[in-house]
Design an enzyme around this catalytic site. Structure first.
Site, PDB file in Angstrom:
ATOM      1  N   ASP A   9       0.858  -1.168   0.000  1.00  0.00           N
ATOM      2  CA  ASP A   9       0.000   0.000   0.000  1.00  0.00           C
ATOM      3  C   ASP A   9       0.907   1.235   0.000  1.00  0.00           C
ATOM      4  OD1 ASP A   9      -2.155   1.572   0.011  1.00  0.00           O
ATOM      5  OD2 ASP A   9      -2.871   1.023   2.001  1.00  0.00           O
ATOM      6  N   ASP A  62      -8.068  -6.954   1.104  1.00  0.00           N
ATOM      7  CA  ASP A  62      -7.127  -7.041   2.226  1.00  0.00           C
ATOM      8  C   ASP A  62      -7.833  -6.477   3.438  1.00  0.00           C
ATOM      9  OD1 ASP A  62      -6.723  -4.051   1.448  1.00  0.00           O
ATOM     10  OD2 ASP A  62      -5.730  -4.263   3.383  1.00  0.00           O
ATOM     11  N   CYS A  79     -13.108 -27.515   9.791  1.00  0.00           N
ATOM     12  CA  CYS A  79     -11.988 -26.687   9.326  1.00  0.00           C
ATOM     13  C   CYS A  79     -10.698 -27.495   9.468  1.00  0.00           C
ATOM     14  CB  CYS A  79     -11.898 -25.408  10.153  1.00  0.00           C
ATOM     15  SG  CYS A  79     -10.493 -24.356   9.707  1.00  0.00           S
ATOM     16  N   CYS A  89      -7.600 -26.186   9.224  1.00  0.00           N
ATOM     17  CA  CYS A  89      -6.467 -25.275   9.410  1.00  0.00           C
ATOM     18  C   CYS A  89      -5.531 -25.803  10.495  1.00  0.00           C
ATOM     19  CB  CYS A  89      -6.955 -23.866   9.737  1.00  0.00           C
ATOM     20  SG  CYS A  89      -7.342 -23.598  11.485  1.00  0.00           S
ATOM     21  N   CYS A 138      -7.436 -25.654  13.923  1.00  0.00           N
ATOM     22  CA  CYS A 138      -8.595 -26.536  14.132  1.00  0.00           C
ATOM     23  C   CYS A 138      -8.264 -28.012  13.996  1.00  0.00           C
ATOM     24  CB  CYS A 138      -9.708 -26.166  13.149  1.00  0.00           C
ATOM     25  SG  CYS A 138     -10.475 -24.581  13.544  1.00  0.00           S
ATOM     26  N   HIS A 181      -6.503 -19.452  12.208  1.00  0.00           N
ATOM     27  CA  HIS A 181      -7.845 -19.927  11.842  1.00  0.00           C
ATOM     28  C   HIS A 181      -8.610 -18.860  11.069  1.00  0.00           C
ATOM     29  CE1 HIS A 181     -11.855 -21.490  11.699  1.00  0.00           C
ATOM     30  NE2 HIS A 181     -12.254 -20.308  12.170  1.00  0.00           N
TER      31      HIS A 181
END
Lengths: 371, 371
Positions: A95, A268, A306, A308, A311, A337
């Site tokens: 940015d 984002d 999930c 991830c 998880c 997560h």
């Protein structure tokens, strides 16, 4: 010279402006829609690169303003650029600092020349002109740089928004003239508040100038979700279909689903990591607040199904314990997560678009997520 | 019934009491000498299990006192025990809380019955008798539990140390009588300060009672390195060669090398992670202080030649930036390196012992490490 990035449009949804594509960059391809985690200071807070990747992250965002102040873009350049510095070999977008002129307006003074910041670290001066914003970003070496834009605080008189929009266009031209790296894309930023005519004019004039992609800026600055939706809906039609569209600063699941419907490719937001650090997790059944006593001995993961890194092996009970005990692993796992959740949301949205059923998908997802 | 753990002696050094072996536990084998990272509250601060493993960690330590207070051993048991709770499938040892009676003596009152703590969290009472210390550890389910011991503050009159030593033996007997899990080892703890006769007597009486391994306690409590060395040297000869010996709370590289020379197999210490969080890293050339301005644009890793997850891809420059910016990734990476350093130190010591050259190895290592 070949374009530094190329957007390959793949599918469009019959019931909305939603679309899928691939953004090809010097550091690899990103399937869109895609969510970019925010690594303001060259690190997504608490999350190592391999865990970012395991959570589904493919492209990151970092911040010109923060990195110019610390460690300084010269240090990053001497260390081989941002990718090597932070050990992320996937695409990065930086940015420009334009948003900080808004969010840190008490430390910024904006003139036609640019934005003069008093550093939030030591009070030193950062003179951020459009030319300097590009020079810093070229030193950082991200795949995509953003033009310096003037993001007005809302609510504001239309005349003030029009002035900021005109300045944004003038600055965009200066950015374009200043750029010198063939391997770095520059995206324009469309301003114009909630005014369809200003957004349209800004989009058209930026497209005339010609950028490698276009962002919709000036959202997440205090306006209502309806105003964000309107800003997107009035802007997207005036952007080239064969270039990527990036909605800046949006990451609430419901807002992401809206934006995808309006034809946005990239997002984002600090929301997944910031909320994660505060023990609030995203799930398709609404937020899970890990400090809640209900989770004391709950063997379930944050979100069932999930896969991830959080998880797949840790219980809500353990995560609650970590947060109550003030252990770093709590924020780390909750952030992972939340990133995985958002990446999965946009990935399943992508699948739905590919199968021409995005309208239904979005309706069901919004119903499940709640308000 | 078969012993819950078994120590297999492998090599002994010709020039010292150093030795190598393998500690077989219900959760796998650990080559010794081995360093155990400290996960006081069921997490090694900031380091995920896979990163612990990548740093070379094989066996962890957790704390009875802290876990009994929060989240409570009942919660851990309901979640399937400590291994599952913290997702560590390797061996775990739990400390008994005896050390906290020393380190938190302002909150503890010690009688023959046990130690009564006022919780550092909410002032509630934790009544830690030998029986309760074993019961909590059985609920937590570590591979190795420790007896509750009385660790006297030093300096102290010999009579006070003798009293604490006698009590430690009486409590050890009560712990042994209280134990009921066949899949959990219990180690005795030798007290006796710097008094060879007390250490010897304590060791002999504990061995008479019969435990699955023996710890040397009452070190790292304010005594000099020489006193620690003496405590080890006078204790080790009175411990069985076919059981493992654990020196509690020692992790300074120089002290670890000394202890290995005295025949110690296991160590634990917060030093690598605590120092890491404070930006001080271990290396074979002495400490590396990451906040130092000298590292501003230093492309080198913390320690050249180190293959840990920090050194293999991050520069001192980046790490310094993370610490100055207050980013979690700084403490995380520095902790990982420090663990990897200590694990490598004991691994190379192990190799040297296997090749009968530990005395030379230790001398060279101490020379390199500095004072």
């Amino acid at each position: 010279m070949p374009a530094p990035v190329r957007f390959e449009l793949q599918a469009t949804d019959p019931g909305s402006a939603a679309r899928t594509g691939v953004l090809h960059t010097p550091h690899g391809a990103v399937e869109t829609p895609a969510f970019m985690p925010v690594g303001t200071q060259a690190t997504v807070k608490g999350v190592l690169p391999e865990l970012l990747r395991a959570s589904g992250s493919r492209m990151l965002l970092a911040n010109t303003y923060h990195l110019a102040l610390r460690p300084g873009e010269g240090v990053v350049a001497r260390l081989g650029g941002l990718h090597r510095f932070m050990a992320w070999d996937g695409p990065i977008l930086t940015d420009s600092g334009g948003f900080q002129a808004f969010s840190m307006s008490d430390r910024a003074s904006l003139t036609e020349r640019g934005v003069a910041f008093r550093s939030h670290l030591d009070g030193s001066l950062l003179d951020l002109t459009p030319e300097r914003a590009i020079a810093i970003q070229e030193s950082l070496g991200a795949d995509v740089a953003m033009v310096l834009d003037h993001c007005p605080a809302l609510p504001a008189e239309k005349s003030a928004i029009a002035e900021a929009t005109d300045r944004t266009i003038r600055w965009a031209r200066r950015c374009k003239e200043a750029r010198s790296r063939a391997d770095q894309a520059v995206f324009g930023i469309v301003q114009g508040g909630a005014h369809a005519d200003l957004r349209r004019e800004c989009a058209e004039r930026l497209v005339e100038l010609g950028f490698d992609g276009y962002a919709i800026g000036g959202v997440s600055v205090g306006e209502s979700p309806d105003e964000v939706r309107k800003a997107m809906e009035v802007t997207s039609p005036h952007l080239p279909t064969d270039q990527s569209r990036y909605l800046m600063g949006v990451g609430r699941p419901q807002d992401v689903l809206d934006a995808i419907a309006a034809g946005v490719d990239l997002f984002d937001c600090v929301l997944p990591t910031r909320n994660g650090r505060n023990a609030t997790c995203l799930s398709m059944r609404g937020p899970v607040r890990l400090r809640n006593a209900a989770h004391k001995a709950d063997p379930r993961p944050i979100e069932e199904g999930c896969d991830c890194p959080a998880c797949s092996r840790f219980s809500r009970s353990y995560l609650r314990h970590l947060f109550l005990a003030g252990e770093m692993l709590g924020p780390i796992l909750a952030s992972i997560h939340n990133l995985a959740f958002l990446h999965r949301l946009v990935r399943t949205a992508r699948e739905a678009i590919g199968e021409g059923r995005y309208v239904q998908f979005r309706a069901e997802a919004l119903e499940a997520l709640g308000p």
